[in-house]
Design a protein around this motif. Structure first.
Motif, PDB file in Angstrom:
ATOM      1  N   ILE A 242     -73.505  38.269 -67.730  1.00 25.93           N
ATOM      2  CA  ILE A 242     -72.416  38.515 -66.774  1.00 25.93           C
ATOM      3  C   ILE A 242     -71.935  37.193 -66.177  1.00 25.93           C
ATOM      4  CG2 ILE A 242     -71.796  39.564 -64.552  1.00 25.93           C
ATOM      5  CD1 ILE A 242     -73.756  41.824 -65.199  1.00 25.93           C
ATOM      6  N   MET A 243     -72.886  36.334 -65.791  1.00 26.62           N
ATOM      7  CA  MET A 243     -72.522  35.060 -65.192  1.00 26.62           C
ATOM      8  C   MET A 243     -71.810  34.154 -66.199  1.00 26.62           C
ATOM      9  SD  MET A 243     -75.824  34.318 -62.728  1.00 26.62           S
ATOM     10  CE  MET A 243     -74.959  33.088 -61.714  1.00 26.62           C
ATOM     11  N   LEU A 244     -72.310  34.112 -67.438  1.00 26.03           N
ATOM     12  CA  LEU A 244     -71.680  33.290 -68.464  1.00 26.03           C
ATOM     13  C   LEU A 244     -70.326  33.878 -68.872  1.00 26.03           C
ATOM     14  CD1 LEU A 244     -71.696  30.963 -70.469  1.00 26.03           C
ATOM     15  CD2 LEU A 244     -73.002  32.417 -72.049  1.00 26.03           C
ATOM     16  N   GLY A 245     -70.293  35.194 -69.067  1.00 31.18           N
ATOM     17  CA  GLY A 245     -69.037  35.840 -69.436  1.00 31.18           C
ATOM     18  C   GLY A 245     -67.973  35.654 -68.373  1.00 31.18           C
ATOM     19  N   CYS A 246     -68.387  35.721 -67.108  1.00 30.01           N
ATOM     20  CA  CYS A 246     -67.440  35.485 -66.016  1.00 30.01           C
ATOM     21  C   CYS A 246     -66.943  34.039 -66.030  1.00 30.01           C
ATOM     22  CB  CYS A 246     -68.083  35.799 -64.674  1.00 30.01           C
ATOM     23  SG  CYS A 246     -68.232  37.568 -64.315  1.00 30.01           S
ATOM     24  N   ALA A 247     -67.823  33.109 -66.387  1.00 31.85           N
ATOM     25  CA  ALA A 247     -67.417  31.702 -66.433  1.00 31.85           C
ATOM     26  C   ALA A 247     -66.349  31.485 -67.512  1.00 31.85           C
ATOM     27  CB  ALA A 247     -68.629  30.814 -66.701  1.00 31.85           C
ATOM     28  N   ILE A 248     -66.605  32.042 -68.703  1.00 33.26           N
ATOM     29  CA  ILE A 248     -65.617  31.904 -69.780  1.00 33.26           C
ATOM     30  C   ILE A 248     -64.334  32.655 -69.419  1.00 33.26           C
ATOM     31  CG2 ILE A 248     -65.152  32.331 -72.224  1.00 33.26           C
ATOM     32  CD1 ILE A 248     -68.229  32.280 -72.640  1.00 33.26           C
ATOM     33  N   GLY A 249     -64.519  33.862 -68.895  1.00 36.06           N
ATOM     34  CA  GLY A 249     -63.363  34.670 -68.516  1.00 36.06           C
ATOM     35  C   GLY A 249     -62.553  34.039 -67.395  1.00 36.06           C
ATOM     36  N   ALA A 250     -63.233  33.392 -66.454  1.00 39.10           N
ATOM     37  CA  ALA A 250     -62.512  32.727 -65.365  1.00 39.10           C
ATOM     38  C   ALA A 250     -61.645  31.602 -65.901  1.00 39.10           C
ATOM     39  CB  ALA A 250     -63.502  32.187 -64.330  1.00 39.10           C
ATOM     40  N   TRP A 251     -62.189  30.844 -66.863  1.00 39.71           N
ATOM     41  CA  TRP A 251     -61.401  29.759 -67.452  1.00 39.71           C
ATOM     42  C   TRP A 251     -60.177  30.317 -68.164  1.00 39.71           C
ATOM     43  CZ3 TRP A 251     -59.301  27.753 -71.865  1.00 39.71           C
ATOM     44  CH2 TRP A 251     -58.976  26.395 -71.854  1.00 39.71           C
ATOM     45  N   LEU A 252     -60.388  31.386 -68.928  1.00 37.70           N
ATOM     46  CA  LEU A 252     -59.296  31.963 -69.700  1.00 37.70           C
ATOM     47  C   LEU A 252     -58.253  32.639 -68.811  1.00 37.70           C
ATOM     48  CD1 LEU A 252     -61.449  33.516 -72.552  1.00 37.70           C
ATOM     49  CD2 LEU A 252     -59.738  31.703 -72.860  1.00 37.70           C
ATOM     50  N   MET A 253     -58.706  33.448 -67.854  1.00 34.79           N
ATOM     51  CA  MET A 253     -57.761  34.191 -67.037  1.00 34.79           C
ATOM     52  C   MET A 253     -57.104  33.318 -65.985  1.00 34.79           C
ATOM     53  SD  MET A 253     -57.361  36.972 -68.411  1.00 34.79           S
ATOM     54  CE  MET A 253     -56.197  37.592 -67.191  1.00 34.79           C
ATOM     55  N   ARG A 254     -57.795  32.291 -65.525  1.00 38.27           N
ATOM     56  CA  ARG A 254     -57.125  31.331 -64.668  1.00 38.27           C
ATOM     57  C   ARG A 254     -56.025  30.635 -65.461  1.00 38.27           C
ATOM     58  NH1 ARG A 254     -57.728  25.260 -63.433  1.00 38.27           N
ATOM     59  NH2 ARG A 254     -56.496  25.084 -61.529  1.00 38.27           N
ATOM     60  N   GLY A 255     -56.346  30.294 -66.721  1.00 37.96           N
ATOM     61  CA  GLY A 255     -55.347  29.670 -67.577  1.00 37.96           C
ATOM     62  C   GLY A 255     -54.163  30.578 -67.843  1.00 37.96           C
ATOM     63  N   ALA A 256     -54.441  31.846 -68.139  1.00 37.65           N
ATOM     64  CA  ALA A 256     -53.364  32.798 -68.393  1.00 37.65           C
ATOM     65  C   ALA A 256     -52.526  33.019 -67.136  1.00 37.65           C
ATOM     66  CB  ALA A 256     -53.946  34.118 -68.889  1.00 37.65           C
ATOM     67  N   GLY A 257     -53.209  33.137 -65.991  1.00 36.30           N
ATOM     68  CA  GLY A 257     -52.494  33.344 -64.739  1.00 36.30           C
ATOM     69  C   GLY A 257     -51.617  32.156 -64.368  1.00 36.30           C
ATOM     70  N   CYS A 258     -52.140  30.951 -64.564  1.00 38.25           N
ATOM     71  CA  CYS A 258     -51.364  29.747 -64.261  1.00 38.25           C
ATOM     72  C   CYS A 258     -50.189  29.605 -65.218  1.00 38.25           C
ATOM     73  CB  CYS A 258     -52.255  28.508 -64.326  1.00 38.25           C
ATOM     74  SG  CYS A 258     -53.420  28.376 -62.949  1.00 38.25           S
ATOM     75  N   THR A 259     -50.390  29.981 -66.478  1.00 39.03           N
ATOM     76  CA  THR A 259     -49.301  29.949 -67.446  1.00 39.03           C
ATOM     77  C   THR A 259     -48.194  30.907 -67.029  1.00 39.03           C
ATOM     78  OG1 THR A 259     -50.865  29.404 -69.220  1.00 39.03           O
ATOM     79  CG2 THR A 259     -48.685  30.184 -69.876  1.00 39.03           C
ATOM     80  N   TRP A 260     -48.596  32.119 -66.611  1.00 38.86           N
ATOM     81  CA  TRP A 260     -47.626  33.096 -66.105  1.00 38.86           C
ATOM     82  C   TRP A 260     -46.913  32.551 -64.876  1.00 38.86           C
ATOM     83  CZ3 TRP A 260     -44.438  36.806 -66.790  1.00 38.86           C
ATOM     84  CH2 TRP A 260     -44.051  37.669 -65.755  1.00 38.86           C
ATOM     85  N   ASN A 261     -47.661  31.931 -63.980  1.00 42.00           N
ATOM     86  CA  ASN A 261     -47.082  31.342 -62.782  1.00 42.00           C
ATOM     87  C   ASN A 261     -46.028  30.285 -63.148  1.00 42.00           C
ATOM     88  OD1 ASN A 261     -47.498  30.876 -59.658  1.00 42.00           O
ATOM     89  ND2 ASN A 261     -47.433  28.846 -60.590  1.00 42.00           N
ATOM     90  N   ASP A 262     -46.340  29.452 -64.141  1.00 41.61           N
ATOM     91  CA  ASP A 262     -45.416  28.386 -64.523  1.00 41.61           C
ATOM     92  C   ASP A 262     -44.177  28.926 -65.230  1.00 41.61           C
ATOM     93  OD1 ASP A 262     -47.222  26.693 -63.411  1.00 41.61           O
ATOM     94  OD2 ASP A 262     -47.567  25.483 -65.205  1.00 41.61           O
ATOM     95  N   ILE A 263     -44.340  30.029 -65.958  1.00 41.83           N
ATOM     96  CA  ILE A 263     -43.176  30.658 -66.592  1.00 41.83           C
ATOM     97  C   ILE A 263     -42.223  31.198 -65.529  1.00 41.83           C
ATOM     98  CG2 ILE A 263     -42.419  32.610 -68.005  1.00 41.83           C
ATOM     99  CD1 ILE A 263     -45.034  32.274 -69.622  1.00 41.83           C
ATOM    100  N   THR A 264     -42.769  31.904 -64.553  1.00 43.42           N
ATOM    101  CA  THR A 264     -41.925  32.517 -63.527  1.00 43.42           C
ATOM    102  C   THR A 264     -41.364  31.491 -62.547  1.00 43.42           C
ATOM    103  OG1 THR A 264     -43.858  32.964 -62.125  1.00 43.42           O
ATOM    104  CG2 THR A 264     -43.183  34.694 -63.662  1.00 43.42           C
TER     105      THR A 264
END
Length: 322
Positions: free
Chosen positions: A74-96
């Protein structure tokens, strides 16, 4: 950031990226615009998304009295997921925000307004990151998967919040602290009040650190009509930040009490509350250092919140193991 006189600024470097970061110095040239979209050159956001996840899983372990191999996943999966979803969220933020970013000094060097990538290319990159993160989410139980899907709503809304409310930091807090609910549920199988209170503490913490962050852009934001708590509070920011600090500490202490008081493990309770106490002092240190009109100080203090959030992680880990 100021560059070393002997170190030329890499082509395309974003204004508020760490000097000499691995993206600008070592990543293949073709990948740099995409990694910059994901803020890989500015890792503090990944930490701020990840740390509530670790709070949640450790508090859940304290609640159930067990911490096993799956919790490490859970801790490792959250770490990888945080990197990915932070990246996806920031990409969405930059598009908008691509039109707004081109008008703000600190953000006009970002990949889309600076012409390093197109909005279409950014959208494809966002989808790729999201799909990989979905693969990780599917390793958890059904309730956690549902929570993960629901979390997309605040992520989608956040970039627009500064257009219609003076409190966009609330929407950021709702999105960035969702991991506290998700990680608790991944361990226990269902939501519980300690996780909900911990989530509220995280939102208060986000209001604290992101108001400090927003003070970097108050002049540009005023010119283009972008709203923020930094602009709303103005000269009263320090008072509001003290309130958010106190609220963070009170809510986190309450959530820890909901878990460790019923267990009658006094030592675990004392250790866990010690983490809350030290976190509060770290936030107080930030308040004493704060210079709202100095962007460099605001950025430095914002980044220091990695340490702020790590403090309860370390104390919770000890409290669970004793």
């Amino acid at each position: 950031m100021t560059q070393n006189a002997n170190m030329p600024e890499p082509k395309g470097q974003v204004a508020d990226a760490y000097t000499g970061n691995w993206v600008d110095r070592r990543a293949p040239g073709w990948s740099r615009p995409y990694l910059r979209l994901s803020r890989a050159d500015r890792p503090i956001g990944t930490w701020l998304l990840l740390l509530p996840c670790w709070w949640g899983v450790l508090l859940a372990a304290g609640h159930t009295g067990r911490f096993g191999w799956f919790d490490l996943w859970i801790m490792l999966g959250c770490a990888i997921g945080a990197w990915l979803m932070r990246g996806a969220g920031c990409t969405w933020n930059d598009i908008t925000d691509r039109d707004i970013d081109s008008k703000v000094e600190r953000t006009r060097s970002r990949p889309i307004p600076s012409g390093q990538v197109t909005a279409k290319q950014a959208a494809i990159w966002m989808a790729l990151q999201s799909l990989i993160a979905l693969g990780i989410l599917l390793t958890f139980n059904g309730a956690t998967i549902l929570l993960g899907v629901v979390s997309l709503a605040p992520v989608a809304i956040y970039p627009f919040a500064k257009r219609f409310t003076w409190w966009p930091q609330v929407f950021l807090g709702i999105a960035f602290n969702w991991g506290a609910l998700l990680a608790w549920t991944a361990h226990t199988g269902s939501l519980g009040w300690p996780a909900v209170v911990l989530y509220a503490a995280g939102i208060a913490w986000t209001l604290f650190y992101d108001t400090i962050y927003a003070h970097q852009d108050t002049e540009d934001d005023a010119l283009i009509g972008v709203k923020s708590t930094a602009r709303l509070f103005g000269d009263n920011s320090r008072t509001w930040l003290f309130f958010f600090q106190a609220l963070t500490v009170a809510l986190m202490a309450f959530s820890f009490g909901l878990v460790f008081v019923p267990s009658e493990n006094v030592l675990s309770l004392v250790i866990a509350l010690g983490g809350v106490w030290f976190m509060g002092w770290h936030m107080m240190w930030q308040l004493r250092q704060l210079k709202p009109d100095d962007p460099d100080t605001c950025l430095r203090l914002f980044r220091s919140n990695r340490s702020t959030g790590l403090i309860p992680v370390l104390f919770l880990a000890v409290a669970v193991l004793v």
